[in-house]
Design an enzyme around this catalytic site. Structure first.
Site, PDB file in Angstrom:
ATOM      1  N   SER A 214       0.805  -1.233   0.000  1.00 20.47           N
ATOM      2  CA  SER A 214       0.000   0.000   0.000  1.00 20.47           C
ATOM      3  C   SER A 214       0.835   1.280   0.000  1.00 20.47           C
ATOM      4  O   SER A 214       0.307   2.364   0.246  1.00 20.47           O
ATOM      5  CB  SER A 214      -0.971   0.026   1.200  1.00 20.47           C
ATOM      6  OG  SER A 214      -1.829  -1.088   1.157  1.00 20.47           O
ATOM      7  N   GLY A 216       2.346   2.320  -2.711  1.00 24.99           N
ATOM      8  CA  GLY A 216       2.131   2.925  -4.022  1.00 24.99           C
ATOM      9  C   GLY A 216       2.930   2.302  -5.144  1.00 24.99           C
ATOM     10  O   GLY A 216       3.109   2.935  -6.199  1.00 24.99           O
ATOM     11  N   LYS A 217       3.404   1.059  -4.990  1.00 19.52           N
ATOM     12  CA  LYS A 217       4.215   0.406  -6.036  1.00 19.52           C
ATOM     13  C   LYS A 217       3.437   0.284  -7.342  1.00 19.52           C
ATOM     14  O   LYS A 217       3.916   0.677  -8.404  1.00 19.52           O
ATOM     15  CB  LYS A 217       4.651  -0.992  -5.587  1.00 19.52           C
ATOM     16  CG  LYS A 217       5.597  -1.040  -4.421  1.00 19.52           C
ATOM     17  CD  LYS A 217       6.118  -2.443  -4.190  1.00 19.52           C
ATOM     18  CE  LYS A 217       5.035  -3.463  -3.948  1.00 19.52           C
ATOM     19  NZ  LYS A 217       4.260  -3.207  -2.720  1.00 19.52           N
ATOM     20  N   THR A 218       2.232  -0.292  -7.247  1.00 15.42           N
ATOM     21  CA  THR A 218       1.441  -0.496  -8.469  1.00 15.42           C
ATOM     22  C   THR A 218       1.060   0.834  -9.098  1.00 15.42           C
ATOM     23  O   THR A 218       1.118   0.993 -10.327  1.00 15.42           O
ATOM     24  CB  THR A 218       0.179  -1.321  -8.157  1.00 15.42           C
ATOM     25  OG1 THR A 218       0.553  -2.581  -7.596  1.00 15.42           O
ATOM     26  CG2 THR A 218      -0.634  -1.560  -9.431  1.00 15.42           C
ATOM     27  N   ALA A 219       0.683   1.808  -8.268  1.00 12.60           N
ATOM     28  CA  ALA A 219       0.327   3.129  -8.790  1.00 12.60           C
ATOM     29  C   ALA A 219       1.510   3.752  -9.520  1.00 12.60           C
ATOM     30  O   ALA A 219       1.352   4.327 -10.609  1.00 12.60           O
ATOM     31  CB  ALA A 219      -0.130   4.040  -7.644  1.00 12.60           C
ATOM     32  N   GLU A 240      -1.509  -9.691  -9.310  1.00 13.54           N
ATOM     33  CA  GLU A 240      -2.267  -9.327  -8.114  1.00 13.54           C
ATOM     34  C   GLU A 240      -3.587  -8.641  -8.425  1.00 13.54           C
ATOM     35  O   GLU A 240      -4.532  -8.728  -7.637  1.00 13.54           O
ATOM     36  CB  GLU A 240      -1.415  -8.403  -7.231  1.00 13.54           C
ATOM     37  CG  GLU A 240      -1.973  -8.196  -5.844  1.00 13.54           C
ATOM     38  CD  GLU A 240      -1.021  -7.427  -4.953  1.00 13.54           C
ATOM     39  OE1 GLU A 240      -0.948  -7.756  -3.766  1.00 13.54           O
ATOM     40  OE2 GLU A 240      -0.350  -6.502  -5.449  1.00 13.54           O
ATOM     41  N   ARG A 249      -7.596   2.442 -12.887  1.00 13.59           N
ATOM     42  CA  ARG A 249      -6.633   3.301 -12.194  1.00 13.59           C
ATOM     43  C   ARG A 249      -5.889   4.202 -13.182  1.00 13.59           C
ATOM     44  O   ARG A 249      -5.557   5.348 -12.858  1.00 13.59           O
ATOM     45  CB  ARG A 249      -5.653   2.435 -11.398  1.00 13.59           C
ATOM     46  CG  ARG A 249      -6.344   1.721 -10.250  1.00 13.59           C
ATOM     47  CD  ARG A 249      -5.418   0.840  -9.434  1.00 13.59           C
ATOM     48  NE  ARG A 249      -4.480   1.631  -8.645  1.00 13.59           N
ATOM     49  CZ  ARG A 249      -3.692   1.113  -7.698  1.00 13.59           C
ATOM     50  NH1 ARG A 249      -3.737  -0.184  -7.434  1.00 13.59           N
ATOM     51  NH2 ARG A 249      -2.866   1.895  -7.023  1.00 13.59           N
ATOM     52  N   GLY A 385      17.864 -12.881  -2.013  1.00  9.70           N
ATOM     53  CA  GLY A 385      18.704 -13.767  -2.792  1.00  9.70           C
ATOM     54  C   GLY A 385      19.635 -12.998  -3.688  1.00  9.70           C
ATOM     55  O   GLY A 385      20.474 -12.230  -3.233  1.00  9.70           O
TER      56      GLY A 385
END
Length: 450
Positions: A214, A216-219, A240, A249, A385
């Site tokens: 939440s 704001g990565k996707t935004a 997702e 959006r 990793g």
């Protein structure tokens, strides 16, 4: 010694002449022998005698011995393989059958193509066997075949050494273009400060954008996708969120419309409706390809990306998000870190192969919540990793108000100051860029001073 491959009908997928031409050259020229073992392996030779000779030459090179008839014969005698190559007569036959050094690259290409055809035949037979026995479903068979084809094609990708004299002119020209720090050589994100730091998103780069949920990565990714897809082709793999939500959006971002109103249109006024219809025309013209398969596997991402690229419709890949990608063949139930490392390395290889940038969103581990200073750092990358090693750029999104929920709710319609922290930049500088984030519209704006 590995077992020879199963013989295929009429040997249509082999070339005895080419195999002998390469081996004959290798016996007479040490440089050719070194190139041969670098480009080929034993599976590229179909005929048993040639497989024996290849593996013997490979061993001699590993032992730093010169490749010549005498050394080769001694090795074959030592390993009791001399009789299997006609007591040395076959070696003389190879020397007499050797090809021309100038054609070596072509010989390699032909042999690798023959190997590919044999492997395709084997993979096809395995698929047909499973079809006949009903031991696998449609999805698993398609995935298995796609993976096999990708692996075959990857093996066929070979490159010669690049001489510096052939590259220096291009490098100097590129440097000259960037002398005033204003020339953007990659894809323009729409954020001037980010573009100035990176010169745009560069071909072959793996870019990791990480944050807590939440944040704001996707935004942020949608802001970049919306900008770049107006002039270039963007593939967005969303594990997702369904495609409809992503486009809604983008409507909010491009149309400057409150996202809550789009969820509840009864609250939209005339200005909002006008903006909606205007933005519809704009979005119909963008070049955005969305795959919202929630269980898409790594092999399928690779395969679909290569297919888009072959059609000339791919300039950028965005993946939301890295830790949700399952491997085609699970390494183990308790080693997700190794799996994520495999995924990040594959994505880096794909970026280089397709010569495009890839943005992969990433989660941060919860340990960041346990610190007093919650500013993210590379060690916070969840199941990191090899991510730190593979990524060319690692950027973190961070806003202090995220940790003050009451304040965030009060400021839902205002710009939230957000830091874009570039912690790794393989080919440039690092630093912090200030962005403004309008939560209601999912829109980021560049707030850094020019």
């Amino acid at each position: 010694m590995n077992n020879p491959p199963n013989r295929l009908s009429k040997n249509v997928h082999s070339s005895e002449e080419i195999e002998e031409a390469i081996l004959g050259l290798s016996i007479q020229d040490n440089d050719v022998a070194i190139k041969m073992v670098a480009y080929l392996d034993i599976d590229d030779f179909y005929f048993p005698k040639n497989r024996i000779i290849f593996q013997s030459i490979e061993f001699l090179i590993e032992q730093n011995q010169t490749i010549e008839s005498a050394n080769l014969i001694n090795y074959l005698k030592e390993k009791k393989l001399f009789s299997k190559v006609d007591n040395g007569e076959y070696i003389q036959h190879l020397i007499q059958s050797s090809g021309y050094k100038v054609n070596l690259s072509k010989y390699f290409e032909v042999l690798l193509s023959k190997t590919g055809l044999r492997k395709i035949e084997v993979a096809s037979k395995e698929i047909l066997t499973k079809l006949d026995s009903n031991v696998a479903n449609y999805e698993s068979l398609v995935e298995e075949f796609q993976t096999s084809l990708y692996d075959i094609e990857q093996k066929k990708q070979t490159k010669e050494f690049v001489e510096s004299k052939h590259l220096i002119k291009k490098i100097v020209e590129d440097i000259s273009k960037r002398q005033d720090d204003k020339t953007i050589t990659g894809l323009i994100t729409g954020f001037n400060s980010i573009d100035a730091m990176t010169s745009g998103l560069q071909k072959g780069d793996l870019i990791i954008i990480a944050a807590r949920p939440s944040m704001g990565k996707t935004a942020f990714a949608l802001n970049v996708a919306n900008t770049i897809s107006k002039s270039h082709n963007v593939a967005f793999f969303s594990l997702e969120m369904p495609a409809e939500q992503l486009l809604t959006r983008i409507i909010s971002i491009e149309g400057n419309i409150d996202g809550n109103k789009l969820k509840n249109p009864t609250k939209m006024d005339d200005v909002d409706w006008k903006r909606l219809y205007l933005v519809q025309d704009k979005i119909e013209k963008i070049n955005l390809f969305i795959d919202d398969s929630p269980t898409i596997k790594l092999s399928e991402i690779v395969w679909k990306s290569r297919r888009l690229k072959n059609k000339g419709k791919l300039d950028l890949i965005i993946i939301d998000y890295l830790q949700l990608i399952p491997l085609s063949h699970k390494i183990s139930s308790d080693n997700r870190q190794q799996e994520v490392s495999t995924i990040s390395r594959t994505l880096k290889q794909l970026a280089r192969e397709l010569e495009i940038p890839i943005i992969a969103l990433s989660q941060l581990s919860r340990k960041v919540e346990q610190r007093e200073d919650k500013t993210p750092m590379m060690s916070d990358l969840r199941e990191s990793g090899a991510i730190e090693q593979d990524a060319d750029i690692i950027g973190f999104l961070y806003r202090e108000d995220y940790y003050n929920k009451d304040k965030e709710q009060d400021q839902d319609f205002t710009l939230q100051q957000t830091e874009f922290i570039v912690s790794k930049h393989r080919n440039g500088s690092v630093g912090t860029i200030t962005l403004g984030f309008n939560l209601a519209k999912g829109k980021f704006t560049d707030q850094s001073k020019k």
